[in-house]
Write an enzyme that holds these catalytic residues in place. Structure first.
Site, PDB file in Angstrom:
ATOM      1  N   ASP A  45       0.823  -1.209   0.000  1.00  0.00           N
ATOM      2  CA  ASP A  45       0.000   0.000   0.000  1.00  0.00           C
ATOM      3  C   ASP A  45       0.860   1.263   0.000  1.00  0.00           C
ATOM      4  O   ASP A  45       0.495   2.279  -0.591  1.00  0.00           O
ATOM      5  CB  ASP A  45      -0.935   0.003   1.209  1.00  0.00           C
ATOM      6  CG  ASP A  45      -2.116  -0.937   1.023  1.00  0.00           C
ATOM      7  OD1 ASP A  45      -2.320  -1.424  -0.116  1.00  0.00           O
ATOM      8  OD2 ASP A  45      -2.838  -1.188   2.001  1.00  0.00           O
ATOM      9  N   GLY A  46       2.002   1.206   0.675  1.00  0.00           N
ATOM     10  CA  GLY A  46       2.897   2.362   0.697  1.00  0.00           C
ATOM     11  C   GLY A  46       3.422   2.706  -0.689  1.00  0.00           C
ATOM     12  O   GLY A  46       3.578   3.881  -1.031  1.00  0.00           O
ATOM     13  N   ASN A 122      -5.188   8.290   1.991  1.00  0.00           N
ATOM     14  CA  ASN A 122      -5.516   7.638   3.267  1.00  0.00           C
ATOM     15  C   ASN A 122      -6.009   8.630   4.313  1.00  0.00           C
ATOM     16  O   ASN A 122      -7.130   8.529   4.785  1.00  0.00           O
ATOM     17  CB  ASN A 122      -4.295   6.892   3.811  1.00  0.00           C
ATOM     18  CG  ASN A 122      -4.268   5.442   3.386  1.00  0.00           C
ATOM     19  OD1 ASN A 122      -5.151   4.976   2.675  1.00  0.00           O
ATOM     20  ND2 ASN A 122      -3.239   4.724   3.808  1.00  0.00           N
ATOM     21  N   GLU A 123      -5.124   9.562   4.695  1.00  0.00           N
ATOM     22  CA  GLU A 123      -5.480  10.499   5.750  1.00  0.00           C
ATOM     23  C   GLU A 123      -4.514  11.666   5.806  1.00  0.00           C
ATOM     24  O   GLU A 123      -3.442  11.650   5.193  1.00  0.00           O
ATOM     25  CB  GLU A 123      -5.497   9.804   7.115  1.00  0.00           C
ATOM     26  CG  GLU A 123      -4.144   9.494   7.702  1.00  0.00           C
ATOM     27  CD  GLU A 123      -3.539   8.199   7.235  1.00  0.00           C
ATOM     28  OE1 GLU A 123      -2.367   8.227   6.794  1.00  0.00           O
ATOM     29  OE2 GLU A 123      -4.200   7.160   7.325  1.00  0.00           O
ATOM     30  N   ARG A 148      -8.022  19.783  22.677  1.00  0.00           N
ATOM     31  CA  ARG A 148      -6.708  19.705  23.315  1.00  0.00           C
ATOM     32  C   ARG A 148      -6.310  18.242  23.379  1.00  0.00           C
ATOM     33  O   ARG A 148      -7.074  17.408  23.865  1.00  0.00           O
ATOM     34  CB  ARG A 148      -6.743  20.291  24.737  1.00  0.00           C
ATOM     35  CG  ARG A 148      -6.951  21.806  24.783  1.00  0.00           C
ATOM     36  CD  ARG A 148      -7.083  22.282  26.225  1.00  0.00           C
ATOM     37  NE  ARG A 148      -7.169  23.745  26.329  1.00  0.00           N
ATOM     38  CZ  ARG A 148      -8.287  24.441  26.190  1.00  0.00           C
ATOM     39  NH1 ARG A 148      -9.428  23.803  25.936  1.00  0.00           N
ATOM     40  NH2 ARG A 148      -8.270  25.764  26.298  1.00  0.00           N
ATOM     41  N   ASP A 150      -3.158  15.146  21.660  1.00  0.00           N
ATOM     42  CA  ASP A 150      -1.948  14.862  20.887  1.00  0.00           C
ATOM     43  C   ASP A 150      -2.072  15.273  19.427  1.00  0.00           C
ATOM     44  O   ASP A 150      -1.077  15.629  18.793  1.00  0.00           O
ATOM     45  CB  ASP A 150      -1.608  13.369  20.969  1.00  0.00           C
ATOM     46  CG  ASP A 150      -1.050  12.980  22.323  1.00  0.00           C
ATOM     47  OD1 ASP A 150      -0.825  13.878  23.152  1.00  0.00           O
ATOM     48  OD2 ASP A 150      -0.836  11.776  22.555  1.00  0.00           O
ATOM     49  N   ALA A 185      -5.776  11.017  21.606  1.00  0.00           N
ATOM     50  CA  ALA A 185      -5.561  11.257  23.038  1.00  0.00           C
ATOM     51  C   ALA A 185      -6.032  12.642  23.470  1.00  0.00           C
ATOM     52  O   ALA A 185      -5.255  13.466  23.953  1.00  0.00           O
ATOM     53  CB  ALA A 185      -4.087  11.060  23.400  1.00  0.00           C
TER      54      ALA A 185
END
Length: 264
Positions: A45-46, A122-123, A148, A150, A185
């Site tokens: 995929d990469g 992908n994103e 707020r 990560d 997070a």
């Protein structure tokens, strides 16, 4: 028909690449890395992500097909033992075109009207350089929350099985024209509060992030990570462009999900 081949770069992938190139030229196809009608990705995929970003200027003219030389991929549906069959299909069979949505990322900067635009298969992710990420999140021009934590991840349906899934996001079928916003997070307590759930936005909705304190961010689009300074806003939406895959046989999405995450 014109074709190009992108290889992962390892010995196995390079051997397959050269073999396929020779076969296709023997079938009177033309090797053209500048203006290919079809791009064959050999690796994983990469490798296909790399090929996609190389040809983002030709998405309406170029279709992609993947041969995986490692683990089963979500974009690569052929195996090395099938390359003769794939070569004959490419040379002799009209292929079906399947289109998947992409995410558009527009970064605007302080002190001027310039902006940078990216397309992600992908994103796209946003993280602070050396502190907690603090962003005001607007949806359709209206303030939604102050995040707020990560970082934030905006994924496509086909990318929903990647980083988004690791963040607890939903898996979306690529026929759905949408993007998904997932938190990394987040800080939730008596003082700070976010929605705490992934958000799925339809094609006619935009999501805009506006910095609250620091203006410098690490922004990744697929495998490309860049430091952007003096950022005024980051806008996400479903792109007008789509990636086109050449299909010579069925490649069911839910079977890929099953084989990747459920099957023994």
């Amino acid at each position: 028909m014109k074709f190009a081949i992108t290889s992962k770069g390892d010995t196995k992938s390079n051997t397959l690449m050269h073999k396929m190139k020779t076969y296709l030229i023997d079938f009177d196809l033309i090797y053209d890395e500048e203006k290919p009608d079809i791009v064959i990705s050999v690796g994983g995929d990469g490798t296909l992500l790399y090929a996609f970003h190389r040809y983002t200027g030709r998405l309406d003219k170029t279709a992609f097909v993947g041969v995986h030389t490692g683990h089963l991929g979500f974009y690569a549906d052929w195996v090395p033992e099938e390359i003769e069959k794939l070569v004959i299909a490419i040379a002799k069979t009209p292929f079906q075109v399947i289109e998947y949505p992409l995410v558009e990322v527009i970064i605007r900067y302080q002190h001027g009207g310039r902006e940078t635009r990216f397309l992600g298969l992908n994103e796209a992710t946003v993280k602070a350089v050396d502190a907690t990420l603090v962003m005001d999140v607007d949806i359709r021009g209206q303030h939604f929350e102050r995040f707020r934590g990560d970082g934030l991840c905006v994924s496509t349906p086909s990318g929903s099985t990647a980083y988004n899934k690791a963040l607890g996001g939903a898996i979306l079928h690529p026929s759905i024209s949408a993007i998904q916003l997932a938190e990394m997070a987040s800080i939730n307590n008596k003082v700070f509060r976010t929605v705490g759930s992934p958000l799925v936005l339809p094609a006619h909705h935009t999501c805009t992030l506006k910095p609250v304190n620091a203006p410098d961010f690490l922004i990744a689009v697929d495998h490309l990570t860049m430091l952007h300074k003096d950022v005024k806003s980051i806008q996400f939406r479903v792109a007008d462009e789509k990636i086109r895959f050449a299909r010579f046989r069925p490649f069911p999405f839910w079977k890929r999900v099953h084989d990747s995450f459920v099957a023994d």
